[in-house]
Design a protein around this motif. Sequence first.
Motif, PDB file in Angstrom:
ATOM      1  N   LYS A 276      38.112  37.088  25.896  1.00  0.00           N
ATOM      2  CA  LYS A 276      37.142  38.179  25.883  1.00  0.00           C
ATOM      3  C   LYS A 276      36.695  38.475  27.317  1.00  0.00           C
ATOM      4  CE  LYS A 276      32.708  39.567  23.876  1.00  0.00           C
ATOM      5  NZ  LYS A 276      31.567  39.148  23.013  1.00  0.00           N
ATOM      6  N   PRO A 277      36.661  39.765  27.731  1.00  0.00           N
ATOM      7  CA  PRO A 277      36.222  40.088  29.102  1.00  0.00           C
ATOM      8  C   PRO A 277      34.858  39.488  29.414  1.00  0.00           C
ATOM      9  CG  PRO A 277      37.187  42.017  28.074  1.00  0.00           C
ATOM     10  CD  PRO A 277      37.100  40.972  26.993  1.00  0.00           C
ATOM     11  N   LEU A 278      34.747  38.892  30.592  1.00  0.00           N
ATOM     12  CA  LEU A 278      33.546  38.149  30.961  1.00  0.00           C
ATOM     13  C   LEU A 278      32.477  39.022  31.601  1.00  0.00           C
ATOM     14  CD1 LEU A 278      35.287  34.998  32.497  1.00  0.00           C
ATOM     15  CD2 LEU A 278      34.438  35.290  30.162  1.00  0.00           C
ATOM     16  N   GLY A 279      32.859  40.173  32.156  1.00  0.00           N
ATOM     17  CA  GLY A 279      31.909  41.016  32.877  1.00  0.00           C
ATOM     18  C   GLY A 279      31.751  40.550  34.314  1.00  0.00           C
ATOM     19  N   GLY A 280      31.428  41.470  35.217  1.00  0.00           N
ATOM     20  CA  GLY A 280      31.313  41.121  36.628  1.00  0.00           C
ATOM     21  C   GLY A 280      32.678  40.842  37.214  1.00  0.00           C
ATOM     22  N   CYS A 281      32.719  39.941  38.188  1.00  0.00           N
ATOM     23  CA  CYS A 281      33.983  39.574  38.835  1.00  0.00           C
ATOM     24  C   CYS A 281      34.045  38.060  38.904  1.00  0.00           C
ATOM     25  CB  CYS A 281      34.053  40.197  40.238  1.00  0.00           C
ATOM     26  SG  CYS A 281      35.733  40.230  40.919  1.00  0.00           S
ATOM     27  N   ARG A 282      34.818  37.478  38.014  1.00  0.00           N
ATOM     28  CA  ARG A 282      34.827  36.021  37.885  1.00  0.00           C
ATOM     29  C   ARG A 282      36.231  35.510  37.647  1.00  0.00           C
ATOM     30  NH1 ARG A 282      30.469  35.424  33.149  1.00  0.00           N
ATOM     31  NH2 ARG A 282      30.954  33.213  33.373  1.00  0.00           N
ATOM     32  N   PHE A 283      36.475  34.258  38.075  1.00  0.00           N
ATOM     33  CA  PHE A 283      37.741  33.591  37.776  1.00  0.00           C
ATOM     34  C   PHE A 283      37.848  33.357  36.274  1.00  0.00           C
ATOM     35  CE2 PHE A 283      38.447  32.576  42.216  1.00  0.00           C
ATOM     36  CZ  PHE A 283      39.819  32.398  42.282  1.00  0.00           C
ATOM     37  N   GLY A 284      39.067  33.395  35.762  1.00  0.00           N
ATOM     38  CA  GLY A 284      39.300  33.099  34.359  1.00  0.00           C
ATOM     39  C   GLY A 284      39.038  34.257  33.427  1.00  0.00           C
ATOM     40  N   ASP A 285      38.874  35.479  33.961  1.00  0.00           N
ATOM     41  CA  ASP A 285      38.582  36.638  33.131  1.00  0.00           C
ATOM     42  C   ASP A 285      39.822  37.043  32.330  1.00  0.00           C
ATOM     43  OD1 ASP A 285      37.207  38.733  32.026  1.00  0.00           O
ATOM     44  OD2 ASP A 285      36.642  39.656  33.931  1.00  0.00           O
ATOM     45  N   ASN A 286      39.640  37.982  31.416  1.00  0.00           N
ATOM     46  CA  ASN A 286      40.725  38.548  30.639  1.00  0.00           C
ATOM     47  C   ASN A 286      41.861  38.986  31.578  1.00  0.00           C
ATOM     48  OD1 ASN A 286      41.902  41.381  29.675  1.00  0.00           O
ATOM     49  ND2 ASN A 286      41.509  40.124  27.865  1.00  0.00           N
ATOM     50  N   LEU A 287      43.114  38.719  31.188  1.00  0.00           N
ATOM     51  CA  LEU A 287      44.238  38.965  32.088  1.00  0.00           C
ATOM     52  C   LEU A 287      44.402  40.446  32.399  1.00  0.00           C
ATOM     53  CD1 LEU A 287      46.458  37.315  33.530  1.00  0.00           C
ATOM     54  CD2 LEU A 287      47.994  37.955  31.667  1.00  0.00           C
ATOM     55  N   GLN A 288      44.221  41.326  31.404  1.00  0.00           N
ATOM     56  CA  GLN A 288      44.330  42.760  31.647  1.00  0.00           C
ATOM     57  C   GLN A 288      43.269  43.214  32.640  1.00  0.00           C
ATOM     58  OE1 GLN A 288      46.620  45.011  30.385  1.00  0.00           O
ATOM     59  NE2 GLN A 288      45.663  46.738  31.444  1.00  0.00           N
ATOM     60  N   VAL A 289      42.039  42.743  32.467  1.00  0.00           N
ATOM     61  CA  VAL A 289      40.934  43.105  33.374  1.00  0.00           C
ATOM     62  C   VAL A 289      41.237  42.625  34.789  1.00  0.00           C
ATOM     63  CG1 VAL A 289      38.502  42.689  33.910  1.00  0.00           C
ATOM     64  CG2 VAL A 289      39.195  43.152  31.548  1.00  0.00           C
ATOM     65  N   THR A 290      41.753  41.405  34.918  1.00  0.00           N
ATOM     66  CA  THR A 290      42.033  40.824  36.235  1.00  0.00           C
ATOM     67  C   THR A 290      43.100  41.623  36.981  1.00  0.00           C
ATOM     68  OG1 THR A 290      41.462  38.618  35.424  1.00  0.00           O
ATOM     69  CG2 THR A 290      42.778  38.728  37.437  1.00  0.00           C
ATOM     70  N   TYR A 291      44.196  41.967  36.307  1.00  0.00           N
ATOM     71  CA  TYR A 291      45.268  42.691  36.983  1.00  0.00           C
ATOM     72  C   TYR A 291      44.938  44.168  37.177  1.00  0.00           C
ATOM     73  CZ  TYR A 291      48.557  38.855  37.476  1.00  0.00           C
ATOM     74  OH  TYR A 291      49.173  37.689  37.893  1.00  0.00           O
ATOM     75  N   GLU A 292      44.074  44.735  36.337  1.00  0.00           N
ATOM     76  CA  GLU A 292      43.589  46.095  36.598  1.00  0.00           C
ATOM     77  C   GLU A 292      42.773  46.121  37.892  1.00  0.00           C
ATOM     78  OE1 GLU A 292      41.410  47.604  33.297  1.00  0.00           O
ATOM     79  OE2 GLU A 292      43.200  48.139  32.147  1.00  0.00           O
ATOM     80  N   ARG A 293      41.949  45.094  38.085  1.00  0.00           N
ATOM     81  CA  ARG A 293      41.174  44.994  39.332  1.00  0.00           C
ATOM     82  C   ARG A 293      42.122  44.899  40.529  1.00  0.00           C
ATOM     83  NH1 ARG A 293      37.727  41.243  37.699  1.00  0.00           N
ATOM     84  NH2 ARG A 293      38.958  39.456  38.386  1.00  0.00           N
ATOM     85  N   ALA A 294      43.185  44.140  40.366  1.00  0.00           N
ATOM     86  CA  ALA A 294      44.164  44.013  41.451  1.00  0.00           C
ATOM     87  C   ALA A 294      44.850  45.356  41.733  1.00  0.00           C
ATOM     88  CB  ALA A 294      45.206  42.962  41.082  1.00  0.00           C
ATOM     89  N   SER A 295      45.108  46.150  40.685  1.00  0.00           N
ATOM     90  CA  SER A 295      45.785  47.435  40.895  1.00  0.00           C
ATOM     91  C   SER A 295      44.918  48.393  41.706  1.00  0.00           C
ATOM     92  CB  SER A 295      46.154  48.060  39.552  1.00  0.00           C
ATOM     93  OG  SER A 295      45.005  48.531  38.858  1.00  0.00           O
ATOM     94  N   LYS A 296      43.602  48.240  41.636  1.00  0.00           N
ATOM     95  CA  LYS A 296      42.704  49.091  42.425  1.00  0.00           C
ATOM     96  C   LYS A 296      42.695  48.678  43.891  1.00  0.00           C
ATOM     97  CE  LYS A 296      39.768  49.964  38.401  1.00  0.00           C
ATOM     98  NZ  LYS A 296      38.460  49.691  37.764  1.00  0.00           N
ATOM     99  N   ASN A 297      42.903  47.399  44.159  1.00  0.00           N
ATOM    100  CA  ASN A 297      42.976  46.924  45.548  1.00  0.00           C
ATOM    101  C   ASN A 297      44.372  47.097  46.144  1.00  0.00           C
ATOM    102  OD1 ASN A 297      40.287  46.033  45.538  1.00  0.00           O
ATOM    103  ND2 ASN A 297      40.830  44.014  44.748  1.00  0.00           N
ATOM    104  N   ALA A 298      45.365  47.290  45.273  1.00  0.00           N
ATOM    105  CA  ALA A 298      46.757  47.283  45.728  1.00  0.00           C
ATOM    106  C   ALA A 298      47.084  48.331  46.788  1.00  0.00           C
ATOM    107  CB  ALA A 298      47.689  47.437  44.522  1.00  0.00           C
TER     108      ALA A 298
END
Length: 478
Positions: A276-298
């Motif tokens: 389940k998405p954890l909210g904020g920016c944290r280690f261990g978050d939902n995989l889709q949420v984590t890689y979406e965040r990476a796509s914005k920094n890419a």
Amino acid sequence: MLEVSLTYPTPDGSQEIRIDGERLSFGRGSEADQRFADDGLSRLHATVYRDGNRVWIVDENSSNGTFVNGERAAPAGTPLRNGDVIKIGHRTNLNVRIIEKYEPLPIAQTPHVQQAAPVPATSGTSILPIALIACAILVVSLSVVFIGIKVLGSGKTEVVQIDDQDEFDTPNDRPVKETKSTPTPKPGTSDSPATPGGDTKITDSPQNGEVKPALDILKGRKYLDLSDAEKRQYLSERALKIAQVIGNNSSEAIPTAALDKIKSFADAYAKRLSVKPLGGCRFGDNLQVTYERASKNAPFIVKAFNEKGTDPRIGLYLAMIESEHCVCLQSPTGPLGMFQFTFATAKLHFEPSDGVIKGASPPKGDDRCKPESAARAAASYMKALTGRYGTGPASVPLAIGSYNSGEGGLSSNLVKALESNTGLPRDFWTLIANGEKLSKQFQSENFKYVPKFFAAAIIGESPQDFGLKLQPLSTYSN
């Protein structure tokens, strides 16, 4: 333009060493660019690097150390300024000379203009022949046009409108509709973009143009649906391709011990798809949420690493394992930002470095919390690390491992591994295979660091195999 040189005294007077390239190494062995007869020097003792307006020196894990103005050089390197004194060995002192060299602008010369000869006045008599000739040309032109209309008008005329097309390359010279370029992918879309800058995309087709797809292990399934044997086969193939594109066109097979580690991280990442998405920016978050965040920094990571001639995937997945792309994450030990820069390393690679503040912390932080600035600094740092470990297929994994441990720590472990058995190759996988002979710090941290990088890269470059609704991270660009 900076002019960088080092001077040192000799019995015959002062000698100068010019540093015109990106690096110059010192020592007493044949592998050093500049050798000195000083028994206090290691065979490869220290290296001076330069990148734009930044110049720094790195100790090469020497026995007696490298000192700048009496202070031992930092593990990540120490910046050099005009007037600094470098001490290496027992008696070798190098005086740093860095000056801004100005190129004088050429003085514009006023061209000599020759005065034109006066034009004689035209008489009315000379105008008459010219007028008669012009009239004759006009009559002939009108006749040609009239005849053309008559001839062409006898058949059916088809009008074809062509937009900005000068020539046809298709059969029968038919006009071709303009093809629109593929747009940059957005998170959550299914468009297949082109790889930016012509970089190699992770595909199943060989480089030589021969279409020879690899065995389809997935067969329409996702990674978590595979058996353990199938997962290992999939990861082995993908890890080899990652190794090839980030380092060299050829790479040896990934050792079993390393593949075991890659699989453990890949399994753990894949299971986070159901978290389940954890909210904020944290280690261990939902995989889709984590890689979406990476796509914005890419986009700016891709841009910064391409500008340094370093494969962007290195930056994308360093940020993943360092911070999971949380732009202002701080470690309990002090490193800050997406790439977890220490203060000393940040001062060396951020340009300008005035925005790097000792003791800075979230939520505001300092320039280390600015994604674009951090990406440029990480590209600069990785360029220096990969340059240090050579250009072979194993140099990039060594540099990635060095990013975590500091160059000195990795160098000492590398030496220990190579000395443990004659003939071992100089690469990171050698360290993995000889982990029991190395320090506990290496076994607890570095032994996991590079395999975790590979696991993150395999998922990021083949996201749909893991159930992610994204395109490969390296295809997101401005």
